[in-house]
Design an enzyme around this catalytic site. Structure first.
Site, PDB file in Angstrom:
ATOM      1  N   TRP A 179       7.159  22.405  24.953  1.00 22.73           N
ATOM      2  CA  TRP A 179       7.641  23.716  24.508  1.00 22.73           C
ATOM      3  C   TRP A 179       8.991  23.596  23.808  1.00 22.73           C
ATOM      4  O   TRP A 179       9.255  24.303  22.836  1.00 22.73           O
ATOM      5  CB  TRP A 179       7.723  24.670  25.705  1.00 22.73           C
ATOM      6  CG  TRP A 179       6.414  25.322  26.010  1.00 22.73           C
ATOM      7  CD1 TRP A 179       5.178  24.838  25.711  1.00 22.73           C
ATOM      8  CD2 TRP A 179       6.207  26.581  26.652  1.00 22.73           C
ATOM      9  NE1 TRP A 179       4.212  25.722  26.145  1.00 22.73           N
ATOM     10  CE2 TRP A 179       4.812  26.787  26.724  1.00 22.73           C
ATOM     11  CE3 TRP A 179       7.066  27.519  27.193  1.00 22.73           C
ATOM     12  CZ2 TRP A 179       4.256  27.924  27.303  1.00 22.73           C
ATOM     13  CZ3 TRP A 179       6.507  28.669  27.786  1.00 22.73           C
ATOM     14  CH2 TRP A 179       5.125  28.868  27.828  1.00 22.73           C
ATOM     15  N   ASP A 194      15.628  21.086  33.639  1.00 17.91           N
ATOM     16  CA  ASP A 194      14.598  20.608  34.561  1.00 17.91           C
ATOM     17  C   ASP A 194      15.264  19.863  35.702  1.00 17.91           C
ATOM     18  O   ASP A 194      16.391  19.383  35.564  1.00 17.91           O
ATOM     19  CB  ASP A 194      13.602  19.692  33.842  1.00 17.91           C
ATOM     20  CG  ASP A 194      12.234  19.689  34.516  1.00 17.91           C
ATOM     21  OD1 ASP A 194      12.165  19.377  35.729  1.00 17.91           O
ATOM     22  OD2 ASP A 194      11.233  19.998  33.855  1.00 17.91           O
ATOM     23  N   LYS A 221       4.457  31.336  32.792  1.00 19.14           N
ATOM     24  CA  LYS A 221       3.103  31.086  33.273  1.00 19.14           C
ATOM     25  C   LYS A 221       2.882  31.826  34.584  1.00 19.14           C
ATOM     26  O   LYS A 221       3.741  31.821  35.468  1.00 19.14           O
ATOM     27  CB  LYS A 221       2.877  29.594  33.487  1.00 19.14           C
ATOM     28  CG  LYS A 221       1.475  29.248  34.001  1.00 19.14           C
ATOM     29  CD  LYS A 221       1.373  27.771  34.343  1.00 19.14           C
ATOM     30  CE  LYS A 221       1.431  26.918  33.108  1.00 19.14           C
ATOM     31  NZ  LYS A 221       1.241  25.481  33.420  1.00 19.14           N
ATOM     32  N   ASP A 281       7.190  27.350  31.468  1.00 19.18           N
ATOM     33  CA  ASP A 281       5.817  26.888  31.665  1.00 19.18           C
ATOM     34  C   ASP A 281       5.697  26.218  33.025  1.00 19.18           C
ATOM     35  O   ASP A 281       4.812  25.409  33.255  1.00 19.18           O
ATOM     36  CB  ASP A 281       5.418  25.917  30.544  1.00 19.18           C
ATOM     37  CG  ASP A 281       3.913  25.732  30.434  1.00 19.18           C
ATOM     38  OD1 ASP A 281       3.169  26.674  30.780  1.00 19.18           O
ATOM     39  OD2 ASP A 281       3.470  24.641  30.017  1.00 19.18           O
ATOM     40  N   GLY A 317       8.550  18.277  27.612  1.00 20.81           N
ATOM     41  CA  GLY A 317       9.223  18.701  26.397  1.00 20.81           C
ATOM     42  C   GLY A 317       8.374  19.339  25.317  1.00 20.81           C
ATOM     43  O   GLY A 317       8.877  19.605  24.226  1.00 20.81           O
ATOM     44  N   ASP A 358      19.191  22.760  38.535  1.00 22.95           N
ATOM     45  CA  ASP A 358      18.372  23.737  39.238  1.00 22.95           C
ATOM     46  C   ASP A 358      18.784  25.114  38.712  1.00 22.95           C
ATOM     47  O   ASP A 358      19.918  25.550  38.933  1.00 22.95           O
ATOM     48  CB  ASP A 358      18.616  23.638  40.745  1.00 22.95           C
ATOM     49  CG  ASP A 358      17.744  24.597  41.554  1.00 22.95           C
ATOM     50  OD1 ASP A 358      17.127  25.504  40.948  1.00 22.95           O
ATOM     51  OD2 ASP A 358      17.699  24.442  42.786  1.00 22.95           O
TER      52      ASP A 358
END
Length: 231
Positions: free
Chosen positions: A84, A105, A185, A145, A82, A121
Protein backbone atom coordinates in the site's frame (compact mmCIF):
# COMPACT_ATOMS: atom_id res chain seq x y z
CA UNK A 1 -5.72 -8.02 -15.22
CA UNK A 2 -5.78 -10.31 -18.22
CA UNK A 3 -7.12 -13.81 -18.23
CA UNK A 4 -5.70 -16.81 -20.03
CA UNK A 5 -7.87 -18.35 -22.69
CA UNK A 6 -8.32 -22.01 -23.61
CA UNK A 7 -9.83 -22.93 -20.28
CA UNK A 8 -6.66 -22.13 -18.33
CA UNK A 9 -4.45 -24.18 -20.65
CA UNK A 10 -1.56 -23.14 -22.84
CA UNK A 11 0.10 -25.50 -25.28
CA UNK A 12 -1.97 -28.36 -23.90
CA UNK A 13 -0.48 -27.97 -20.44
CA UNK A 14 -2.53 -26.83 -17.46
CA UNK A 15 -1.42 -23.49 -16.02
CA UNK A 16 -2.66 -24.45 -12.59
CA UNK A 17 0.14 -25.44 -10.28
CA UNK A 18 -0.24 -27.86 -7.42
CA UNK A 19 1.82 -28.18 -4.30
CA UNK A 20 2.81 -31.56 -2.96
CA UNK A 21 2.07 -32.02 0.71
CA UNK A 22 5.35 -32.34 2.57
CA UNK A 23 5.51 -34.37 5.75
CA UNK A 24 6.27 -31.31 7.87
CA UNK A 25 3.67 -29.09 6.20
CA UNK A 26 0.11 -29.02 7.50
CA UNK A 27 -2.84 -29.35 5.14
CA UNK A 28 -3.86 -25.75 5.79
CA UNK A 29 -0.34 -24.53 4.93
CA UNK A 30 -0.34 -26.60 1.76
CA UNK A 31 -3.71 -25.22 0.68
CA UNK A 32 -2.55 -21.66 1.39
CA UNK A 33 0.63 -22.16 -0.65
CA UNK A 34 -1.29 -23.71 -3.54
CA UNK A 35 -3.72 -20.79 -3.52
CA UNK A 36 -0.80 -18.34 -3.57
CA UNK A 37 0.84 -20.07 -6.52
CA UNK A 38 -2.42 -20.07 -8.48
CA UNK A 39 -3.44 -16.51 -7.59
CA UNK A 40 -3.23 -14.25 -10.67
CA UNK A 41 -2.82 -11.15 -8.48
CA UNK A 42 0.22 -12.66 -6.75
CA UNK A 43 1.80 -13.33 -10.15
CA UNK A 44 0.84 -9.86 -11.41
CA UNK A 45 2.34 -8.22 -8.31
CA UNK A 46 5.66 -9.93 -9.01
CA UNK A 47 5.60 -8.73 -12.61
CA UNK A 48 4.67 -5.16 -11.62
CA UNK A 49 7.20 -4.97 -8.80
CA UNK A 50 4.64 -4.63 -5.99
CA UNK A 51 5.44 -6.17 -2.63
CA UNK A 52 2.00 -7.69 -2.15
CA UNK A 53 -1.20 -8.47 -4.04
CA UNK A 54 -2.91 -5.98 -1.70
CA UNK A 55 -1.55 -3.19 -3.89
CA UNK A 56 -4.31 -3.86 -6.43
CA UNK A 57 -7.01 -3.42 -3.80
CA UNK A 58 -5.79 0.08 -3.03
CA UNK A 59 -5.30 0.87 -6.73
CA UNK A 60 -8.93 -0.02 -7.40
CA UNK A 61 -10.19 2.05 -4.47
CA UNK A 62 -8.14 5.04 -5.63
CA UNK A 63 -9.41 4.74 -9.19
CA UNK A 64 -13.01 4.61 -7.98
CA UNK A 65 -12.90 7.21 -5.21
CA UNK A 66 -9.89 9.43 -6.05
CA UNK A 67 -8.18 9.09 -2.69
CA UNK A 68 -4.75 10.31 -3.72
CA UNK A 69 -3.35 13.33 -5.53
CA UNK A 70 0.14 14.77 -5.92
CA UNK A 71 1.16 16.61 -2.76
CA UNK A 72 -1.08 14.68 -0.35
CA UNK A 73 0.22 13.45 3.01
CA UNK A 74 -0.61 9.81 3.79
CA UNK A 75 -0.11 7.49 6.78
CA UNK A 76 0.04 3.72 6.28
CA UNK A 77 -0.63 1.74 9.46
CA UNK A 78 0.79 -1.77 9.56
CA UNK A 79 2.71 -0.88 6.42
CA UNK A 80 4.93 -3.96 6.03
CA UNK A 81 5.66 -5.45 3.54
CA UNK A 82 4.83 -2.19 1.76
CA UNK A 83 2.33 -2.82 -1.04
CA UNK A 84 0.00 0.00 0.00
CA UNK A 85 2.88 2.38 0.72
CA UNK A 86 4.17 1.78 -2.80
CA UNK A 87 0.85 2.79 -4.34
CA UNK A 88 0.48 5.85 -2.11
CA UNK A 89 4.03 7.03 -2.84
CA UNK A 90 3.46 6.73 -6.59
CA UNK A 91 0.12 8.54 -6.53
CA UNK A 92 1.14 11.45 -4.28
CA UNK A 93 4.55 11.66 -6.01
CA UNK A 94 6.42 11.71 -2.70
CA UNK A 95 9.65 10.50 -4.31
CA UNK A 96 9.50 13.68 -6.38
CA UNK A 97 9.01 15.85 -3.30
CA UNK A 98 5.35 16.64 -3.99
CA UNK A 99 3.78 14.69 -1.11
CA UNK A 100 4.66 12.56 1.89
CA UNK A 101 4.01 8.97 2.89
CA UNK A 102 4.78 7.73 6.40
CA UNK A 103 4.66 4.00 7.05
CA UNK A 104 4.30 2.53 10.56
CA UNK A 105 4.71 -1.06 11.65
CA UNK A 106 5.88 -3.12 14.61
CA UNK A 107 8.09 -5.00 12.13
CA UNK A 108 10.88 -3.51 10.08
CA UNK A 109 10.38 -2.98 6.35
CA UNK A 110 12.74 -2.73 3.40
CA UNK A 111 13.04 0.89 2.20
CA UNK A 112 10.67 2.23 -0.47
CA UNK A 113 11.41 5.33 -2.52
CA UNK A 114 9.26 8.19 -1.27
CA UNK A 115 8.23 6.45 1.96
CA UNK A 116 9.48 7.47 5.39
CA UNK A 117 9.15 4.39 7.56
CA UNK A 118 9.36 4.01 11.32
CA UNK A 119 9.04 1.04 13.66
CA UNK A 120 6.34 2.20 16.05
CA UNK A 121 3.23 1.10 17.90
CA UNK A 122 0.57 3.50 16.66
CA UNK A 123 -1.30 3.02 19.96
CA UNK A 124 1.45 4.75 21.91
CA UNK A 125 0.26 7.99 23.46
CA UNK A 126 2.93 10.02 21.68
CA UNK A 127 2.45 8.36 18.26
CA UNK A 128 0.01 10.91 16.72
CA UNK A 129 2.25 13.89 17.49
CA UNK A 130 5.34 12.06 16.28
CA UNK A 131 3.64 11.20 13.01
CA UNK A 132 2.39 14.75 12.47
CA UNK A 133 5.94 15.96 13.05
CA UNK A 134 7.16 13.55 10.37
CA UNK A 135 4.45 14.75 7.98
CA UNK A 136 4.94 18.41 8.79
CA UNK A 137 1.26 18.74 9.69
CA UNK A 138 -1.99 16.83 9.46
CA UNK A 139 -2.58 13.81 7.23
CA UNK A 140 -4.83 13.78 4.17
CA UNK A 141 -5.38 10.06 4.55
CA UNK A 142 -4.89 7.24 7.05
CA UNK A 143 -5.02 3.72 5.70
CA UNK A 144 -4.84 0.35 7.39
CA UNK A 145 -4.61 -3.08 5.82
CA UNK A 146 -3.91 -4.61 9.23
CA UNK A 147 -5.57 -7.83 10.26
CA UNK A 148 -5.50 -9.57 13.63
CA UNK A 149 -4.31 -13.17 13.62
CA UNK A 150 -7.23 -15.38 12.64
CA UNK A 151 -8.54 -17.93 15.11
CA UNK A 152 -10.90 -19.70 12.71
CA UNK A 153 -13.84 -18.76 14.92
CA UNK A 154 -15.94 -16.31 12.90
CA UNK A 155 -17.35 -14.22 15.74
CA UNK A 156 -14.01 -13.97 17.53
CA UNK A 157 -12.24 -12.93 14.35
CA UNK A 158 -14.88 -10.26 13.70
CA UNK A 159 -14.43 -8.85 17.19
CA UNK A 160 -10.63 -8.78 16.89
CA UNK A 161 -10.49 -7.08 13.51
CA UNK A 162 -13.17 -4.51 14.44
CA UNK A 163 -11.27 -3.72 17.66
CA UNK A 164 -8.15 -3.15 15.57
CA UNK A 165 -10.08 -0.90 13.17
CA UNK A 166 -11.50 1.08 16.10
CA UNK A 167 -7.98 1.74 17.38
CA UNK A 168 -6.99 2.87 13.89
CA UNK A 169 -9.98 5.26 13.81
CA UNK A 170 -8.91 6.76 17.13
CA UNK A 171 -5.44 7.33 15.71
CA UNK A 172 -6.84 8.78 12.47
CA UNK A 173 -9.01 11.22 14.41
CA UNK A 174 -5.86 12.62 16.02
CA UNK A 175 -3.80 13.04 12.85
CA UNK A 176 -6.23 13.73 9.99
CA UNK A 177 -6.69 17.18 8.55
CA UNK A 178 -10.25 18.30 7.68
CA UNK A 179 -11.45 16.63 4.47
CA UNK A 180 -9.16 13.62 4.92
CA UNK A 181 -10.04 9.96 4.40
CA UNK A 182 -9.74 6.75 6.39
CA UNK A 183 -9.73 3.21 4.97
CA UNK A 184 -9.36 -0.02 6.94
CA UNK A 185 -9.77 -3.75 6.49
CA UNK A 186 -12.74 -5.31 8.27
CA UNK A 187 -14.81 -8.48 7.79
CA UNK A 188 -18.28 -8.83 6.36
CA UNK A 189 -20.76 -8.57 9.20
CA UNK A 190 -18.15 -7.13 11.51
CA UNK A 191 -18.49 -3.37 11.12
CA UNK A 192 -21.65 -2.69 13.10
CA UNK A 193 -22.05 -0.71 16.27
CA UNK A 194 -19.52 1.71 17.63
CA UNK A 195 -17.17 1.63 14.64
CA UNK A 196 -19.78 2.72 12.10
CA UNK A 197 -21.30 5.20 14.54
CA UNK A 198 -17.91 6.85 15.08
CA UNK A 199 -17.17 6.99 11.37
CA UNK A 200 -20.58 8.44 10.47
CA UNK A 201 -20.17 11.06 13.17
CA UNK A 202 -16.69 12.11 12.07
CA UNK A 203 -16.86 11.71 8.27
CA UNK A 204 -19.19 13.01 5.58
CA UNK A 205 -19.57 9.63 3.85
CA UNK A 206 -18.94 6.01 4.84
CA UNK A 207 -18.87 3.11 2.37
CA UNK A 208 -18.17 -0.60 2.35
CA UNK A 209 -15.88 -1.64 -0.49
CA UNK A 210 -15.06 -5.13 -1.80
CA UNK A 211 -12.22 -4.73 -4.33
CA UNK A 212 -11.96 -7.24 -7.17
CA UNK A 213 -8.51 -8.24 -5.87
CA UNK A 214 -10.06 -9.46 -2.61
CA UNK A 215 -10.50 -13.20 -2.89
CA UNK A 216 -14.10 -14.12 -3.66
CA UNK A 217 -14.19 -16.76 -0.91
CA UNK A 218 -12.89 -14.30 1.70
CA UNK A 219 -15.01 -12.36 4.19
CA UNK A 220 -12.57 -9.48 3.74
CA UNK A 221 -14.14 -6.07 3.24
CA UNK A 222 -12.94 -2.50 3.54
CA UNK A 223 -14.61 0.43 5.20
CA UNK A 224 -13.88 3.74 3.49
CA UNK A 225 -14.73 7.01 5.19
CA UNK A 226 -14.22 10.29 3.34
CA UNK A 227 -14.62 13.97 4.21
CA UNK A 228 -13.24 14.08 7.76
CA UNK A 229 -15.06 16.82 9.63
CA UNK A 230 -12.22 17.58 12.02
CA UNK A 231 -12.30 17.75 15.77
Amino acid sequence: MTKSGAGGREGGRSLKERVKTARKRSLSSTLWLERQLNDPYVAQAKRDGYRSRAAYKLLEMDERYKLFAPGKHIVDLGAAPGGWSQIAATRVKSAEGKGKVVGIDLLDMEPIAGVEFTVMDFNEETAPERIKAMLGGGADGVMSDMAANATGHKQTDHLKIVALAELAVDFARDVLAPGGFFVAKVLQGGTEGQLLAALKRDFAQVRHVKPAASRADSAELYVLATGFRGG
